[in-house]
Design a protein around this motif. Structure first.
Motif, PDB file in Angstrom:
ATOM      1  N   ALA A  77       0.835  -1.205   0.000  1.00  0.00           N
ATOM      2  CA  ALA A  77       0.000   0.000   0.000  1.00  0.00           C
ATOM      3  C   ALA A  77       0.874   1.263   0.000  1.00  0.00           C
ATOM      4  O   ALA A  77       0.577   2.236  -0.704  1.00  0.00           O
ATOM      5  N   TYR A  78       1.954   1.221   0.773  1.00  0.00           N
ATOM      6  CA  TYR A  78       2.852   2.378   0.843  1.00  0.00           C
ATOM      7  C   TYR A  78       3.483   2.658  -0.525  1.00  0.00           C
ATOM      8  O   TYR A  78       3.499   3.802  -0.993  1.00  0.00           O
ATOM      9  N   ASN A  79       3.984   1.634  -1.166  1.00  0.00           N
ATOM     10  CA  ASN A  79       4.632   1.815  -2.462  1.00  0.00           C
ATOM     11  C   ASN A  79       3.656   2.320  -3.527  1.00  0.00           C
ATOM     12  O   ASN A  79       4.042   3.048  -4.447  1.00  0.00           O
ATOM     13  N   LYS A  80       2.401   1.958  -3.380  1.00  0.00           N
ATOM     14  CA  LYS A  80       1.397   2.358  -4.367  1.00  0.00           C
ATOM     15  C   LYS A  80       0.947   3.803  -4.188  1.00  0.00           C
ATOM     16  O   LYS A  80       0.654   4.500  -5.169  1.00  0.00           O
ATOM     17  N   TYR A  81       0.903   4.287  -2.921  1.00  0.00           N
ATOM     18  CA  TYR A  81       0.290   5.592  -2.669  1.00  0.00           C
ATOM     19  C   TYR A  81       1.233   6.637  -2.071  1.00  0.00           C
ATOM     20  O   TYR A  81       0.810   7.754  -1.769  1.00  0.00           O
ATOM     21  N   LYS A  82       2.523   6.320  -1.903  1.00  0.00           N
ATOM     22  CA  LYS A  82       3.440   7.236  -1.220  1.00  0.00           C
ATOM     23  C   LYS A  82       3.640   8.556  -1.960  1.00  0.00           C
ATOM     24  O   LYS A  82       4.072   9.550  -1.356  1.00  0.00           O
ATOM     25  N   ASP A  83       3.338   8.591  -3.243  1.00  0.00           N
ATOM     26  CA  ASP A  83       3.491   9.825  -4.014  1.00  0.00           C
ATOM     27  C   ASP A  83       2.180  10.600  -4.137  1.00  0.00           C
ATOM     28  O   ASP A  83       2.066  11.527  -4.947  1.00  0.00           O
ATOM     29  N   LYS A  84       1.173  10.218  -3.331  1.00  0.00           N
ATOM     30  CA  LYS A  84      -0.141  10.868  -3.402  1.00  0.00           C
ATOM     31  C   LYS A  84      -0.516  11.508  -2.069  1.00  0.00           C
ATOM     32  O   LYS A  84      -1.622  11.316  -1.559  1.00  0.00           O
ATOM     33  N   ASN A  85       0.441  12.257  -1.500  1.00  0.00           N
ATOM     34  CA  ASN A  85       0.226  12.953  -0.228  1.00  0.00           C
ATOM     35  C   ASN A  85      -0.118  11.975   0.899  1.00  0.00           C
ATOM     36  O   ASN A  85      -0.948  12.246   1.756  1.00  0.00           O
ATOM     37  N   PHE A  86       0.539  10.823   0.857  1.00  0.00           N
ATOM     38  CA  PHE A  86       0.294   9.775   1.846  1.00  0.00           C
ATOM     39  C   PHE A  86       1.623   9.269   2.404  1.00  0.00           C
ATOM     40  O   PHE A  86       2.615   9.152   1.673  1.00  0.00           O
ATOM     41  N   THR A  87       1.632   8.982   3.699  1.00  0.00           N
ATOM     42  CA  THR A  87       2.806   8.372   4.309  1.00  0.00           C
ATOM     43  C   THR A  87       2.371   7.465   5.448  1.00  0.00           C
ATOM     44  O   THR A  87       1.183   7.412   5.808  1.00  0.00           O
ATOM     45  N   ILE A  88       3.326   6.763   6.003  1.00  0.00           N
ATOM     46  CA  ILE A  88       3.071   5.864   7.132  1.00  0.00           C
ATOM     47  C   ILE A  88       4.030   6.220   8.257  1.00  0.00           C
ATOM     48  O   ILE A  88       5.197   6.556   8.010  1.00  0.00           O
ATOM     49  N   LEU A  89       3.546   6.148   9.466  1.00  0.00           N
ATOM     50  CA  LEU A  89       4.383   6.301  10.654  1.00  0.00           C
ATOM     51  C   LEU A  89       4.234   5.043  11.497  1.00  0.00           C
ATOM     52  O   LEU A  89       3.144   4.745  12.002  1.00  0.00           O
ATOM     53  N   GLY A  90       5.310   4.274  11.611  1.00  0.00           N
ATOM     54  CA  GLY A  90       5.284   3.068  12.424  1.00  0.00           C
ATOM     55  C   GLY A  90       5.541   3.415  13.881  1.00  0.00           C
ATOM     56  O   GLY A  90       6.519   4.096  14.203  1.00  0.00           O
ATOM     57  N   VAL A  91       4.658   2.956  14.757  1.00  0.00           N
ATOM     58  CA  VAL A  91       4.833   3.154  16.201  1.00  0.00           C
ATOM     59  C   VAL A  91       4.962   1.776  16.834  1.00  0.00           C
ATOM     60  O   VAL A  91       4.007   0.996  16.856  1.00  0.00           O
ATOM     61  N   SER A  92       6.157   1.484  17.327  1.00  0.00           N
ATOM     62  CA  SER A  92       6.448   0.132  17.787  1.00  0.00           C
ATOM     63  C   SER A  92       6.244  -0.046  19.288  1.00  0.00           C
ATOM     64  O   SER A  92       6.572   0.836  20.084  1.00  0.00           O
ATOM     65  N   LEU A  93       5.729  -1.230  19.651  1.00  0.00           N
ATOM     66  CA  LEU A  93       5.610  -1.629  21.054  1.00  0.00           C
ATOM     67  C   LEU A  93       6.775  -2.529  21.459  1.00  0.00           C
ATOM     68  O   LEU A  93       6.665  -3.335  22.368  1.00  0.00           O
ATOM     69  N   ASP A  94       7.881  -2.382  20.770  1.00  0.00           N
ATOM     70  CA  ASP A  94       9.062  -3.156  21.119  1.00  0.00           C
ATOM     71  C   ASP A  94       9.668  -2.666  22.418  1.00  0.00           C
ATOM     72  O   ASP A  94       9.397  -1.537  22.874  1.00  0.00           O
ATOM     73  N   LYS A  95      10.513  -3.509  23.022  1.00  0.00           N
ATOM     74  CA  LYS A  95      11.324  -3.090  24.160  1.00  0.00           C
ATOM     75  C   LYS A  95      12.807  -3.332  23.883  1.00  0.00           C
ATOM     76  O   LYS A  95      13.659  -2.867  24.624  1.00  0.00           O
ATOM     77  N   ASP A  96      13.079  -4.061  22.822  1.00  0.00           N
ATOM     78  CA  ASP A  96      14.443  -4.355  22.399  1.00  0.00           C
ATOM     79  C   ASP A  96      14.733  -3.558  21.126  1.00  0.00           C
ATOM     80  O   ASP A  96      14.195  -3.849  20.058  1.00  0.00           O
ATOM     81  N   LYS A  97      15.573  -2.534  21.237  1.00  0.00           N
ATOM     82  CA  LYS A  97      15.833  -1.653  20.105  1.00  0.00           C
ATOM     83  C   LYS A  97      16.443  -2.406  18.936  1.00  0.00           C
ATOM     84  O   LYS A  97      16.088  -2.172  17.768  1.00  0.00           O
ATOM     85  N   SER A 153       9.342   4.940  18.679  1.00  0.00           N
ATOM     86  CA  SER A 153       8.946   4.062  19.772  1.00  0.00           C
ATOM     87  C   SER A 153       9.462   4.633  21.090  1.00  0.00           C
ATOM     88  O   SER A 153      10.478   5.348  21.116  1.00  0.00           O
ATOM     89  N   ASP A 154       8.771   4.310  22.186  1.00  0.00           N
ATOM     90  CA  ASP A 154       9.305   4.618  23.511  1.00  0.00           C
ATOM     91  C   ASP A 154       9.890   3.372  24.167  1.00  0.00           C
ATOM     92  O   ASP A 154      10.337   3.413  25.316  1.00  0.00           O
ATOM     93  N   LEU A 155       9.880   2.253  23.414  1.00  0.00           N
ATOM     94  CA  LEU A 155      10.491   0.981  23.845  1.00  0.00           C
ATOM     95  C   LEU A 155       9.991   0.538  25.219  1.00  0.00           C
ATOM     96  O   LEU A 155      10.751   0.056  26.050  1.00  0.00           O
ATOM     97  N   LYS A 156       8.669   0.664  25.414  1.00  0.00           N
ATOM     98  CA  LYS A 156       8.088   0.307  26.713  1.00  0.00           C
ATOM     99  C   LYS A 156       7.090  -0.845  26.621  1.00  0.00           C
ATOM    100  O   LYS A 156       6.291  -1.048  27.521  1.00  0.00           O
TER     101      LYS A 156
END
Length: 387
Positions: A300-320, A338-341
């Motif tokens: 989806a990102y590759n298809k629409y990234k040039d159409k005023n669209f982006t993605i922000l990944g927010v991770s629930l990881d604790k291991d960087k 991420s806040d790695l929490k």
């Protein structure tokens, strides 16, 4: 769901060896498990009980291995059936269920998924199912990987598209076959512990929550004395209620801001992307369903990234390190923070979700216009708004 090279069974068993254990005194010997353990480096073997509420194993007894590998472990007879493991030191553990007062196991560290068991039909049945499941999972993984490679191709020929169509049908048939095997085991097993283990740790990888709930509820009704099954059915009901997009409390509201750090340690906020359509994708490297969904998000990102669209990944990881490795491995070429929490992340309460993968789509004005978009739903929604 199927992008891991190791099976869920071996991954789950190995993960138990990394969890710290609480010591509990051994009981009076009403429950006994004995046998022989070969090819182990450790000279001490432990009997542990898995607490499904925490996932942590509790040490019940320990014993020194005899020169020929013989051992005997014992504890007080425990009411009801439970999942136990036998583990030499921190090496590979072996699962078993206490459906009899005495169990004998012939174990080999060089072949941890093929123990010889006497006195526990429940354990024998569980391992039999796991072997079939493992074969089905490996076959399905191969199909997913091939499809993933084809989907990443920038330009495809008619032949490529034809192969994708065939593989898509093959994938769907393999999922149905795997799910039928899961349902057959859960509906026919005589052990509530085996049913719970399969429903909790295997079924969610291929069975949707709305289909998993009636299967779990039927098992709970059949094993009324088992609180774990009833609790899991209740958990699924809550999950389904909260995942209904129309019930999401922040829908059509201004998106709350979140401030975290990028993998490079730079500050980043959701509001930094105001003026664009932003898919805020809540995920984690340890989340199997998240990793399985990532190819769809990449597409989806590759298809629409040039159409005023982006993605922000927010991770629930604790291991960087694990977080950064997953970003690279899954080709997630958008911004991440991420806040790695882990589940203590501020994102969980702020965006009011209790399971991942989860996402929200924010319009250029900063309003949440959709949530929990997965697979075709994501692409359809983006096609609707990014004309």
């Amino acid at each position: 769901m199927y992008l891991k090279t190791l099976s869920l069974i071996s991954g789950f068993i190995c993960s138990l060896s990394l969890i710290s254990c609480a010591q509990q005194p051994a009981g009076g010997g009403d429950f006994v498990v004995s046998g022989k353990l070969t090819n182990a480096s450790s000279k001490v073997v432990y009997l542990k009980q898995i607490d499904f509420s925490t996932g942590a194993p509790v040490i019940l007894d320990s014993a020194a291995l005899k020169p020929d590998g013989a051992f005997q472990l014992k504890t007080e007879k425990i009411k009801g059936q439970h999942l136990f493991i036998i583990q030499p030191g921190t090496e590979n553990p072996f699962l078993f269920i206490n459906d009899d007062a005495k169990v004998t196991m012939d174990l080999n560290q060089a072949d941890p998924l093929n123990p010889v068991i006497k006195g526990s039909d429940a354990t024998t049945g569980l391992y039999k199912f796991m072997h079939t499941y493992r074969e089905d999972d490996s076959t399905l993984t191969a199909t997913f990987l091939t499809l993933d490679s084809l989907n990443k191709m920038v330009k495809t020929t008619a032949k490529d598209d034809s192969i994708k169509a065939v593989l898509g049908k093959q994938r769907d048939a393999q999922i149905i076959h795997m799910n039928e095997g899961i349902k057959d085991y859960v509906n026919n097993t005589k052990t509530p512990v085996g049913a719970f283990y399969v429903l909790q740790f295997m079924a969610p990888r291929s069975i949707k929550p709305e289909d998993l709930l009636p299967l779990t509820q039927a098992a709970s009704d059949r094993f009324k004395e088992d609180g774990s099954l009833a609790g899991y059915a209740s958990q699924l009901k809550v999950q389904l209620a909260s995942s209904n997009p129309s019930n999401y409390p922040l829908l059509n509201q201004k998106a709350p801001d979140l401030a975290m750090q990028t993998p490079a340690g730079q500050p980043m906020k959701i509001s930094d992307f105001k003026g664009k359509y932003v898919l805020v994708d809540f995920w984690a490297s340890w989340c199997g369903p998240c990793r399985a969904e990532n190819p769809n998000v990449v597409q989806a990102y590759n298809k629409y990234k040039d159409k005023n669209f982006t993605i922000l990944g927010v991770s629930l990881d604790k291991d960087k390190a694990a977080w950064e490795k997953a970003i690279k491995a899954d080709h997630l070429s958008w911004n991440h923070m991420s806040d790695l929490k882990y589940w203590n992340s501020i994102a969980v309460n702020t965006y009011q979700f209790n399971g991942i993968p989860f996402n929200v789509l924010i319009d250029p004005s900063g309003k949440i216009i959709a949530n929990n978009l997965r697979g075709e739903d994501l692409e359809n929604k983006l096609a609707e708004v990014l004309k």
